[in-house]
Every structure is written in structure tokens, then in C-alpha cells.
Design an enzyme around this catalytic site. Sequence first.
Site, PDB file in Angstrom:
ATOM      1  CG  LEU A  22     -34.677  -5.747  20.205  1.00  0.00           C
ATOM      2  CD1 LEU A  22     -33.469  -6.668  20.150  1.00  0.00           C
ATOM      3  CD2 LEU A  22     -34.267  -4.313  19.885  1.00  0.00           C
ATOM      4  CG  ASP A  41     -43.855 -13.611  18.024  1.00  0.00           C
ATOM      5  OD1 ASP A  41     -44.014 -14.596  18.769  1.00  0.00           O
ATOM      6  OD2 ASP A  41     -43.047 -12.695  18.269  1.00  0.00           O
ATOM      7  CG  ASP A  76     -40.990 -23.458  13.600  1.00  0.00           C
ATOM      8  OD1 ASP A  76     -40.076 -22.610  13.555  1.00  0.00           O
ATOM      9  OD2 ASP A  76     -40.854 -24.575  14.146  1.00  0.00           O
ATOM     10  CB  ILE A  77     -39.436 -18.462  10.362  1.00  0.00           C
ATOM     11  CG1 ILE A  77     -39.143 -17.921  11.774  1.00  0.00           C
ATOM     12  CG2 ILE A  77     -40.632 -17.707   9.803  1.00  0.00           C
ATOM     13  CD1 ILE A  77     -37.750 -18.109  12.243  1.00  0.00           C
ATOM     14  CG  ASN A 103     -36.144  -9.564  16.275  1.00  0.00           C
ATOM     15  OD1 ASN A 103     -35.254  -8.977  16.881  1.00  0.00           O
ATOM     16  ND2 ASN A 103     -37.288  -9.907  16.864  1.00  0.00           N
ATOM     17  CE1 TYR A 174     -29.115 -14.816  21.658  1.00  0.00           C
ATOM     18  CE2 TYR A 174     -27.282 -13.779  22.816  1.00  0.00           C
ATOM     19  CZ  TYR A 174     -28.443 -13.676  22.067  1.00  0.00           C
ATOM     20  OH  TYR A 174     -28.914 -12.429  21.725  1.00  0.00           O
ATOM     21  CE  LYS A 178     -28.863 -13.633  18.399  1.00  0.00           C
ATOM     22  NZ  LYS A 178     -29.920 -13.318  17.400  1.00  0.00           N
ATOM     23  CB  THR A 208     -36.279  -7.445  25.207  1.00  0.00           C
ATOM     24  OG1 THR A 208     -35.266  -8.470  25.249  1.00  0.00           O
ATOM     25  CG2 THR A 208     -35.866  -6.368  24.213  1.00  0.00           C
TER      26      THR A 208
END
Length: 296
Positions: A22, A41, A76-77, A103, A174, A178, A208
Site C-alpha cells: 500500500l 521504509d 525508524d519512525i 502506513n 494487530y 488498529k 499485499t
Amino acid sequence: MTGATGICEGRVVIVTGAGRGLGRAHALAFAAEGAKVVANDLGVGLDGAGCSESPAQQVVGEITAAGGAAVAHGGDIATTDGAASLVAAALETYGRLDTLVNNAGFLRDRMLVNLDEDDWDAVMRVHVKGHFLPLKHAAAHWRSEARAGRPVAARVVNTTSGAGLLGSVGQGNYAAAKAGIIGLTLVASAEMGRYGVQVNAIAPAARTRMTQDTFAGLSALPEDVSPLVVWLGSAASTGVTGRVFEAEAGRITVMEGWRPGPTADKGARWTPSEAGEAARKLLADSEPPQPVYGAR
């Protein structure tokens, strides 16, 4: 993207997790619409292991080969330094920041009784903290701009999931992450609106590498989701904030969250038996919940 209209001409857009799936589709779509892109990334595996700058560099190469402008960021965000350097990369390279698309993420699926603490922490870190920190640093920049009297038409697009909306068997970590992103989206929208910042979330469904095993029958493409993300990230989406959209193939759905349903008020404290009787009557008058993904 076919039929490009230049809807993001002149805008500077950050996309996290832009190397594949994505994120890659979003980065290419924004660039096709005239945006300058910062592609973040880490290049990790499906479970977050490993590290490589090559996926982000490959996307930048695709954008520049097509005549667009892009720069790669491999930080690394989910760390303060990484998130700060991501925002700095946009400002130092292009002199501005207009849109943040959060994302990045990965999966470590287990049934709850088999879910290790490390699997919980890793997924919460990349999804929730990995949304919070870039948002925090971008929002601080936009607030400073607004306070300095410079006009701001900023956009944030967060990435939630049907797992966060309805739950998903085998994905407790997960799904919780989310769902947390939805709460973060609502709070950020309320707090940052005064500074010209709109914050929305999408719950995408696309095939994906992250979804191919969990949803084997899913055939929708990442590129099908990106047009909505591009619109939400553009100035054209003025007035749209604090909303969650599902996007799959050619379908877009506005998701409507928790709101009051049937209620009862005794005017005094209930006994447990009375409370139970009232609850059952209310449930009989309420809409049944949507089924959890994977439930039998």
C-alpha cells in the site's frame, strides 16, 4: 496512476512504509499527481525483522524515472529521533510539509493464548507508536507555522484496518493496535483542526505481502486504495476530518463508529439482577454487532 489531474501539485507528502504494498502504491500515486514525496521504509520483513534501505530507494527510483521528485528516508519512525528526522527530511529537502500518510506496519499473528509479550509489544510499537511519533512531530511543525501566521492546509491519513473496527481472530495484537489508531485519529483531528490540520483514517483491503496469508481470497490491489488516500491528502478534501473510510477495489464506505443506542435510566442505583434484566431488554432492542473476522 491513470488520468492524473495534478490534484497534489506543489504539495510535499511523507509516506511511511512506502517501500512495498500500500505504501508504495500511495507514494507513486501522490507523485503522479504532482506531489514531492518523502518515502520512508526500514525494509523489514513481514514480522519486522531485518533492515534494508533498498525498498525505499527503489520507489524513489521509480518516481524520479517517471519525472517526479522523491527522496528516501530509512529511519525508524517508532523512535523519537527517527520520526523527527523524517519530518526534517521533508523540510530540509523541499522546504515544506503538507501531508503525512502513516502506513508502516507488520504482523505477528497468534491466537491469544499463544501470543508472546514480545509479539504484542512489537506490533503495538510499529502501528501505534509508529503513527503517534510522526504525527506528533508533523503536528508541532504545522502548529508553529499557524502561530507564525502562515497558512496551513495540512492533511494526515492514518491507516487502520477492518481488524481494528470489528476484530479479527488470531490478530489480537494487530486488532488492538488498529483500534488504537482510530482513537488517535479522532483526538488528533479535534486538537489540530484549529491549526489547519485535517486528520482521517482509512481501513484498506488489498492484496499485499502482509495480507496474502491472512486473507488468501483477497484480490483487490493496493493501487485501488490510493486514489482515496491522495484525495484525503490533498487540499481538495477541505472540511473532511475525523472520519474513517473503508476502501476496497472500487468500493468506498464511510464507517460509522460507536454512538449511543438503546438506554435505560432507573434514576437510582440498580441491583445486579435489575441491571442484568435491563441490559437484556436493551440488547433485544439493539442492532447486533458485525461478526469478527474469522469467527465461526
